[in-house]
Enzyme design. Structure first.
Site, mmCIF file in Angstrom:
data_model
loop_
_atom_site.group_PDB
_atom_site.id
_atom_site.type_symbol
_atom_site.label_atom_id
_atom_site.label_comp_id
_atom_site.label_asym_id
_atom_site.label_seq_id
_atom_site.Cartn_x
_atom_site.Cartn_y
_atom_site.Cartn_z
ATOM 1 N N HIS A 47 -15.117 2.814 -2.935
ATOM 2 C CA HIS A 47 -15.563 3.164 -4.102
ATOM 3 C C HIS A 47 -16.993 3.375 -4.429
ATOM 4 O O HIS A 47 -17.606 4.377 -4.784
ATOM 5 C CB HIS A 47 -15.023 2.299 -5.443
ATOM 6 C CG HIS A 47 -13.537 2.168 -5.318
ATOM 7 N ND1 HIS A 47 -12.683 0.933 -5.251
ATOM 8 C CD2 HIS A 47 -12.470 3.135 -5.481
ATOM 9 C CE1 HIS A 47 -11.608 1.097 -5.348
ATOM 10 N NE2 HIS A 47 -11.248 2.527 -5.716
ATOM 11 N N HIS B 75 -14.041 -1.548 -4.496
ATOM 12 C CA HIS B 75 -14.395 -1.975 -3.014
ATOM 13 C C HIS B 75 -15.366 -1.013 -2.699
ATOM 14 O O HIS B 75 -15.697 -0.050 -3.425
ATOM 15 C CB HIS B 75 -13.214 -2.264 -2.199
ATOM 16 C CG HIS B 75 -12.459 -1.060 -2.253
ATOM 17 N ND1 HIS B 75 -12.893 0.112 -1.649
ATOM 18 C CD2 HIS B 75 -11.141 -0.707 -2.737
ATOM 19 C CE1 HIS B 75 -11.806 1.031 -1.754
ATOM 20 N NE2 HIS B 75 -10.825 0.689 -2.255
ATOM 21 N N SER C 142 -8.752 -0.747 0.925
ATOM 22 C CA SER C 142 -7.842 -0.252 -0.209
ATOM 23 C C SER C 142 -7.380 -1.354 -1.101
ATOM 24 O O SER C 142 -7.385 -2.615 -0.757
ATOM 25 C CB SER C 142 -6.449 0.260 0.474
ATOM 26 O OG SER C 142 -5.624 0.249 -0.634
HETATM 27 P P1 AMP Z 1 -8.291 4.310 -5.982
HETATM 28 O O1 AMP Z 1 -9.012 3.617 -6.752
HETATM 29 O O2 AMP Z 1 -7.580 3.908 -5.044
HETATM 30 O O3 AMP Z 1 -7.206 5.605 -6.994
HETATM 31 O O4 AMP Z 1 -9.283 5.648 -5.630
HETATM 32 C C1 AMP Z 1 -10.253 6.164 -6.180
HETATM 33 C C2 AMP Z 1 -11.054 6.864 -5.212
HETATM 34 O O5 AMP Z 1 -11.462 6.098 -4.274
HETATM 35 C C3 AMP Z 1 -10.190 8.055 -4.702
HETATM 36 O O6 AMP Z 1 -10.983 9.198 -4.548
HETATM 37 C C4 AMP Z 1 -9.970 7.229 -3.336
HETATM 38 O O7 AMP Z 1 -10.014 8.359 -2.352
HETATM 39 C C5 AMP Z 1 -11.389 6.836 -3.038
HETATM 40 N N1 AMP Z 1 -11.142 5.677 -2.100
HETATM 41 C C6 AMP Z 1 -10.245 4.546 -2.277
HETATM 42 N N2 AMP Z 1 -10.363 3.873 -0.917
HETATM 43 C C7 AMP Z 1 -11.274 4.473 -0.271
HETATM 44 C C8 AMP Z 1 -11.968 4.187 1.379
HETATM 45 N N3 AMP Z 1 -11.473 3.166 1.923
HETATM 46 N N4 AMP Z 1 -12.907 5.313 1.642
HETATM 47 C C9 AMP Z 1 -13.160 6.422 1.050
HETATM 48 N N5 AMP Z 1 -12.908 6.537 -0.565
HETATM 49 C C10 AMP Z 1 -11.824 5.581 -0.933
#
Ligand code: AMP
Length: 287
Positions: free
Chosen positions: A40, A37, A188
């Site tokens: 990312h 999203h 998220s």
């Molecule tokens: P995930 O795929 O949820 O494990 O996240 C992968 C990376 O994306 C991690 O470093 C998260 O902190 C970052 N991330 C996820 N959602 C957001 C967001 N809304 N804003 C900034 N970074 C994000």
């Protein structure tokens, strides 16, 4: 549109990284669990700005999910993710295979027990051990010069920076601010689980953080009073149930009763079966 390769095998990824680095190029890594999203994509923008070769990893890491958590249900759509990443112009989508990451008999873990004993770590035992282990493995495979993480997962970011420091990993950690929907909800991959009523109530998390910020700006320094007021506004939504709400020193994540220096206000709220987290960091002015 540039040419993007999809790599599944660890050995192949290692070989490519070594070759690229031998050419003097800087490698950037953005670790994710997919279902990509805007949040990312902002991390990818940071990686692209600071490096010559960007690897985005997608791996839903079983080690960081508790037994009663949503590992099975976690959204997976590598096909669509690959399409989106191609448009972003990255170099490699690294989607390692589960049985290569954790073959039978796997027995090595990375743990930062102090920083992992509070906030999300206290609610999700073993979660950060799983995160640190997989991130360490990804670092060893991709050998990045820099890696980018989101401020949305504040505790994760602090733990990873400490892991890099304590284990002398020599990787520069860059960050990107939390990307939000127009109503303040932090984007998220888990937001898709929310019912329409839960989604309507979800902005209350960020509203509670903004309320805390305003109280602090007005001079409030008593964390108990701030948390009480945050709890009242979150509890006004029928679908919301506070998991935890904490105000801690950003440096060591230790609880404080009186605000000073740099603080992290972190909140986790259940909406039905979905647990959402959010946070803000504030620099407390002397009064
Ligand atoms: P995930 O795929 O949820 O494990 O996240 C992968 C990376 O994306 C991690 O470093 C998260 O902190 C970052 N991330 C996820 N959602 C957001 C967001 N809304 N804003 C900034 N970074 C994000």
């Amino acid at each position: 549109m540039s040419y993007m390769r999809i790599i599944e095998r660890i050995k192949e990824m290692e070989d490519i990284s070594r070759k690229v680095k031998n050419k003097g190029k800087k490698v950037g890594l953005v670790p994710t669990m997919g279902a990509l999203h805007e949040g990312h994509f902002r991390l990818i923008d940071v990686a692209k700005k600071h490096t010559d070769f960007v690897v985005v990893s997608i791996f839903v890491n079983p080690l960081q999910f508790g037994v009663s958590e949503d590992l099975r249900a976690y959204p997976r759509d590598v096909h669509n993710d690959a399409k989106l990443l191609k448009k972003k112009g990255i170099d490699i989508l690294f989607a390692p295979l589960g049985n290569e990451m954790y073959p039978e008999g796997y027995d090595a873990y990375v743990e930062l027990p102090m920083l992992s004993s509070v906030l999300c770590g206290a609610r999700r035992p073993g979660h950060f051990k799983g995160v640190c282990t997989v991130v360490c493995k990804l670092f060893n495979i991709v050998i990045p010069d820099i890696a980018v993480f989101g401020e949305k997962d504040a505790q994760q970011l602090i733990i990873i920076k400490k892991m890099v420091k304590d284990l002398n990993l020599g990787i520069k950690i860059l960050t990107a601010p939390t990307t939000r929907e127009s109503d303040g909800v932090a984007i998220s991959s888990r937001n898709i689980y929310l019912s329409s009523q839960e989604r309507r109530d979800a902005p209350v998390i960020y509203q509670s953080l903004i309320l805390a910020k305003k109280l602090i700006e007005k001079g409030e320094r008593d964390t108990k009073k701030i948390k009480e007021k945050m709890r009242v506004i979150i509890s006004s939504k029928l679908t919301a149930r506070v998991d935890y709400m904490d105000i801690v020193k950003k440096k060591d994540l230790k609880q404080i009763s009186f605000l000073e220096s740099e603080v992290l206000i972190a909140v986790a709220v259940w909406f039905g079966k979905t647990r959402l987290i959010d946070n803000i960091t504030l620099q407390i002015p002397e009064i």
